[in-house]
Design a protein around this motif. Structure first.
Motif, PDB file in Angstrom:
ATOM      1  N   GLY A 184       0.899  -1.276   0.058  1.00 55.08           N
ATOM      2  CA  GLY A 184      -0.002  -0.100   0.038  1.00 55.08           C
ATOM      3  C   GLY A 184       0.747   1.328   0.057  1.00 55.08           C
ATOM      4  N   TYR A 185       2.276   1.180  -0.090  1.00 56.53           N
ATOM      5  CA  TYR A 185       2.729   2.358  -0.343  1.00 56.53           C
ATOM      6  C   TYR A 185       4.210   2.100  -1.311  1.00 56.53           C
ATOM      7  CZ  TYR A 185       5.716   0.028   3.258  1.00 56.53           C
ATOM      8  OH  TYR A 185       6.322  -1.052   3.988  1.00 56.53           O
ATOM      9  N   CYS A 186       4.834   3.059  -1.690  1.00 57.52           N
ATOM     10  CA  CYS A 186       6.010   2.766  -2.542  1.00 57.52           C
ATOM     11  C   CYS A 186       7.097   2.709  -1.979  1.00 57.52           C
ATOM     12  CB  CYS A 186       6.319   4.172  -3.366  1.00 57.52           C
ATOM     13  SG  CYS A 186       4.932   4.263  -4.785  1.00 57.52           S
ATOM     14  N   VAL A 187       8.068   1.606  -2.314  1.00 55.21           N
ATOM     15  CA  VAL A 187       9.131   1.424  -1.334  1.00 55.21           C
ATOM     16  C   VAL A 187      10.356   2.167  -2.016  1.00 55.21           C
ATOM     17  CG1 VAL A 187      10.836  -0.618  -0.966  1.00 55.21           C
ATOM     18  CG2 VAL A 187       8.396  -0.818  -1.004  1.00 55.21           C
ATOM     19  N   PHE A 188      10.256   2.386  -3.300  1.00 57.76           N
ATOM     20  CA  PHE A 188      11.417   3.222  -4.069  1.00 57.76           C
ATOM     21  C   PHE A 188      10.863   4.582  -4.659  1.00 57.76           C
ATOM     22  CE2 PHE A 188      13.119  -1.201  -4.243  1.00 57.76           C
ATOM     23  CZ  PHE A 188      14.147  -1.041  -3.761  1.00 57.76           C
ATOM     24  N   ARG A 189      11.714   5.460  -4.690  1.00 64.96           N
ATOM     25  CA  ARG A 189      11.581   6.531  -5.418  1.00 64.96           C
ATOM     26  C   ARG A 189      12.238   6.845  -6.653  1.00 64.96           C
ATOM     27  NH1 ARG A 189      11.552   9.999  -1.505  1.00 64.96           N
ATOM     28  NH2 ARG A 189      13.470   9.483  -0.967  1.00 64.96           N
ATOM     29  N   ARG A 190      11.304   6.858  -7.663  1.00 63.63           N
ATOM     30  CA  ARG A 190      12.444   6.818  -8.806  1.00 63.63           C
ATOM     31  C   ARG A 190      12.904   8.148  -9.291  1.00 63.63           C
ATOM     32  NH1 ARG A 190       8.724   2.975  -7.450  1.00 63.63           N
ATOM     33  NH2 ARG A 190       8.782   1.107  -8.742  1.00 63.63           N
ATOM     34  N   THR A 191      14.354   8.355  -9.664  1.00 62.79           N
ATOM     35  CA  THR A 191      14.841   9.566  -9.928  1.00 62.79           C
ATOM     36  C   THR A 191      15.425   9.520 -11.085  1.00 62.79           C
ATOM     37  OG1 THR A 191      16.921   9.177  -8.833  1.00 62.79           O
ATOM     38  CG2 THR A 191      15.125   9.824  -7.548  1.00 62.79           C
ATOM     39  N   ARG A 192      15.899  10.417 -11.690  1.00 56.06           N
ATOM     40  CA  ARG A 192      17.113  10.635 -12.640  1.00 56.06           C
ATOM     41  C   ARG A 192      18.327   9.558 -12.458  1.00 56.06           C
ATOM     42  NH1 ARG A 192      16.993  16.676 -15.079  1.00 56.06           N
ATOM     43  NH2 ARG A 192      14.974  16.979 -15.367  1.00 56.06           N
ATOM     44  N   LYS A 193      18.672   9.677 -11.450  1.00 57.78           N
ATOM     45  CA  LYS A 193      20.091   8.912 -11.055  1.00 57.78           C
ATOM     46  C   LYS A 193      19.674   7.327 -10.577  1.00 57.78           C
ATOM     47  CE  LYS A 193      22.267  12.906  -9.183  1.00 57.78           C
ATOM     48  NZ  LYS A 193      23.054  13.633  -7.971  1.00 57.78           N
ATOM     49  N   GLY A 194      18.478   7.146 -10.534  1.00 59.65           N
ATOM     50  CA  GLY A 194      18.054   5.696 -10.340  1.00 59.65           C
ATOM     51  C   GLY A 194      17.070   5.386  -9.406  1.00 59.65           C
ATOM     52  N   LEU A 195      17.200   4.671  -8.635  1.00 56.89           N
ATOM     53  CA  LEU A 195      16.006   4.509  -7.513  1.00 56.89           C
ATOM     54  C   LEU A 195      16.780   4.670  -6.108  1.00 56.89           C
ATOM     55  CD1 LEU A 195      14.526   0.897  -8.781  1.00 56.89           C
ATOM     56  CD2 LEU A 195      13.583   3.357  -8.918  1.00 56.89           C
ATOM     57  N   GLU A 196      15.815   5.136  -5.351  1.00 63.41           N
ATOM     58  CA  GLU A 196      16.187   5.532  -3.910  1.00 63.41           C
ATOM     59  C   GLU A 196      15.102   4.913  -3.207  1.00 63.41           C
ATOM     60  OE1 GLU A 196      16.179   9.852  -3.625  1.00 63.41           O
ATOM     61  OE2 GLU A 196      18.144   9.972  -4.658  1.00 63.41           O
ATOM     62  N   LEU A 197      15.481   4.432  -1.984  1.00 68.98           N
ATOM     63  CA  LEU A 197      14.240   3.956  -0.887  1.00 68.98           C
ATOM     64  C   LEU A 197      13.809   5.291  -0.484  1.00 68.98           C
ATOM     65  CD1 LEU A 197      16.571   1.588   1.004  1.00 68.98           C
ATOM     66  CD2 LEU A 197      14.348   0.918  -0.227  1.00 68.98           C
ATOM     67  N   THR A 198      12.289   5.149  -0.380  1.00 66.83           N
ATOM     68  CA  THR A 198      11.406   5.982   0.237  1.00 66.83           C
ATOM     69  C   THR A 198      12.009   5.834   1.892  1.00 66.83           C
ATOM     70  OG1 THR A 198       9.592   4.836   0.480  1.00 66.83           O
ATOM     71  CG2 THR A 198       9.856   5.926  -1.466  1.00 66.83           C
ATOM     72  N   GLU A 199      11.288   6.773   2.877  1.00 61.71           N
ATOM     73  CA  GLU A 199      11.286   6.737   4.134  1.00 61.71           C
ATOM     74  C   GLU A 199      10.661   5.327   4.499  1.00 61.71           C
ATOM     75  OE1 GLU A 199       9.825   9.174   8.110  1.00 61.71           O
ATOM     76  OE2 GLU A 199      10.072  10.198   6.323  1.00 61.71           O
ATOM     77  N   LYS A 200       9.479   4.897   3.976  1.00 61.44           N
ATOM     78  CA  LYS A 200       8.812   3.990   4.274  1.00 61.44           C
ATOM     79  C   LYS A 200       9.684   2.441   3.723  1.00 61.44           C
ATOM     80  CE  LYS A 200       4.108   5.416   4.657  1.00 61.44           C
ATOM     81  NZ  LYS A 200       2.722   5.309   4.319  1.00 61.44           N
ATOM     82  N   GLY A 201      10.209   2.617   2.586  1.00 63.08           N
ATOM     83  CA  GLY A 201      10.959   1.718   2.179  1.00 63.08           C
ATOM     84  C   GLY A 201      12.180   1.609   2.956  1.00 63.08           C
ATOM     85  N   ASN A 202      13.008   2.526   3.501  1.00 58.59           N
ATOM     86  CA  ASN A 202      13.887   2.116   4.755  1.00 58.59           C
ATOM     87  C   ASN A 202      13.483   1.589   5.948  1.00 58.59           C
ATOM     88  OD1 ASN A 202      16.464   3.261   3.815  1.00 58.59           O
ATOM     89  ND2 ASN A 202      15.634   5.320   3.818  1.00 58.59           N
ATOM     90  N   LEU A 203      12.445   1.818   6.374  1.00 59.29           N
ATOM     91  CA  LEU A 203      11.719   1.178   7.390  1.00 59.29           C
ATOM     92  C   LEU A 203      11.230  -0.279   7.211  1.00 59.29           C
ATOM     93  CD1 LEU A 203      10.766   1.520  10.148  1.00 59.29           C
ATOM     94  CD2 LEU A 203       8.503   2.522   9.625  1.00 59.29           C
ATOM     95  N   PHE A 204      10.854  -0.367   5.845  1.00 58.90           N
ATOM     96  CA  PHE A 204      10.840  -1.932   5.465  1.00 58.90           C
ATOM     97  C   PHE A 204      11.738  -2.699   5.598  1.00 58.90           C
ATOM     98  CE2 PHE A 204      10.596  -4.920   1.944  1.00 58.90           C
ATOM     99  CZ  PHE A 204       9.346  -5.733   2.395  1.00 58.90           C
ATOM    100  N   ILE A 205      12.956  -2.384   4.976  1.00 62.30           N
ATOM    101  CA  ILE A 205      14.184  -3.036   4.864  1.00 62.30           C
ATOM    102  C   ILE A 205      14.672  -3.064   6.298  1.00 62.30           C
ATOM    103  CG2 ILE A 205      16.469  -2.837   4.300  1.00 62.30           C
ATOM    104  CD1 ILE A 205      15.773  -2.019   1.625  1.00 62.30           C
ATOM    105  N   PHE A 206      14.444  -2.020   7.177  1.00 63.85           N
ATOM    106  CA  PHE A 206      14.996  -2.333   8.461  1.00 63.85           C
ATOM    107  C   PHE A 206      14.247  -3.322   9.425  1.00 63.85           C
ATOM    108  CE2 PHE A 206      15.007  -0.885  12.783  1.00 63.85           C
ATOM    109  CZ  PHE A 206      16.518  -0.831  13.209  1.00 63.85           C
ATOM    110  N   LYS A 207      12.703  -3.388   9.193  1.00 65.67           N
ATOM    111  CA  LYS A 207      12.095  -4.450   9.968  1.00 65.67           C
ATOM    112  C   LYS A 207      12.354  -5.711   9.528  1.00 65.67           C
ATOM    113  CE  LYS A 207       8.434  -1.263  11.536  1.00 65.67           C
ATOM    114  NZ  LYS A 207       6.867  -1.091  11.314  1.00 65.67           N
ATOM    115  N   ASN A 208      12.586  -5.822   8.120  1.00 69.45           N
ATOM    116  CA  ASN A 208      12.457  -7.234   7.681  1.00 69.45           C
ATOM    117  C   ASN A 208      13.738  -8.020   7.165  1.00 69.45           C
ATOM    118  OD1 ASN A 208       9.545  -7.693   7.081  1.00 69.45           O
ATOM    119  ND2 ASN A 208       9.658  -5.769   6.360  1.00 69.45           N
ATOM    120  N   THR A 209      14.907  -7.149   7.689  1.00 68.23           N
ATOM    121  CA  THR A 209      16.286  -8.094   7.365  1.00 68.23           C
ATOM    122  C   THR A 209      16.680  -8.254   8.747  1.00 68.23           C
ATOM    123  OG1 THR A 209      17.391  -5.704   7.061  1.00 68.23           O
ATOM    124  CG2 THR A 209      16.505  -7.000   5.111  1.00 68.23           C
ATOM    125  N   ILE A 210      17.680  -9.220   8.860  1.00 65.56           N
ATOM    126  CA  ILE A 210      18.354  -9.409  10.183  1.00 65.56           C
ATOM    127  C   ILE A 210      19.857  -8.912  10.027  1.00 65.56           C
ATOM    128  CG2 ILE A 210      19.472 -11.573  11.312  1.00 65.56           C
ATOM    129  CD1 ILE A 210      17.291 -13.255   9.985  1.00 65.56           C
TER     130      ILE A 210
END
Length: 72
Positions: free
Chosen positions: A44-70
């Motif tokens: 229900g939210y974007c994990v990545f922000r698409r930019t000219r330089k490529g993809l960046e994690l959104t704030e929610k994307g960073n939180l998603f990775i933090f919560k789901n990786t060991i």
């Protein structure tokens, strides 16, 4: 969400590129893009922000990775 999608998210975040991540993961770029779209729709939210330089994690994307990786 499944472990494969989590692996995809982490690799894209490392590469800042779906194309480079797809090469590394030995999957096609369209298939990888579709998996990310499906996951973002499920979450229900974007994990990545698409930019000219490529993809960046959104704030929610960073939180998603933090919560789901060991951290070791």
């Amino acid at each position: 969400m499944n472990i494969q999608q989590l692996t995809y998210i982490v690799e894209i975040a490392k590469c800042n590129s779906i194309s480079r991540a797809a090469e590394y993961l030995f999957v096609s770029q369209p298939a990888l893009s579709q998996q990310i779209r499906n996951l973002e729709k499920e979450l229900g939210y974007c994990v990545f922000r698409r930019t000219r330089k490529g993809l960046e994690l959104t704030e929610k994307g960073n939180l998603f990775i933090f919560k789901n990786t060991i951290k070791i």
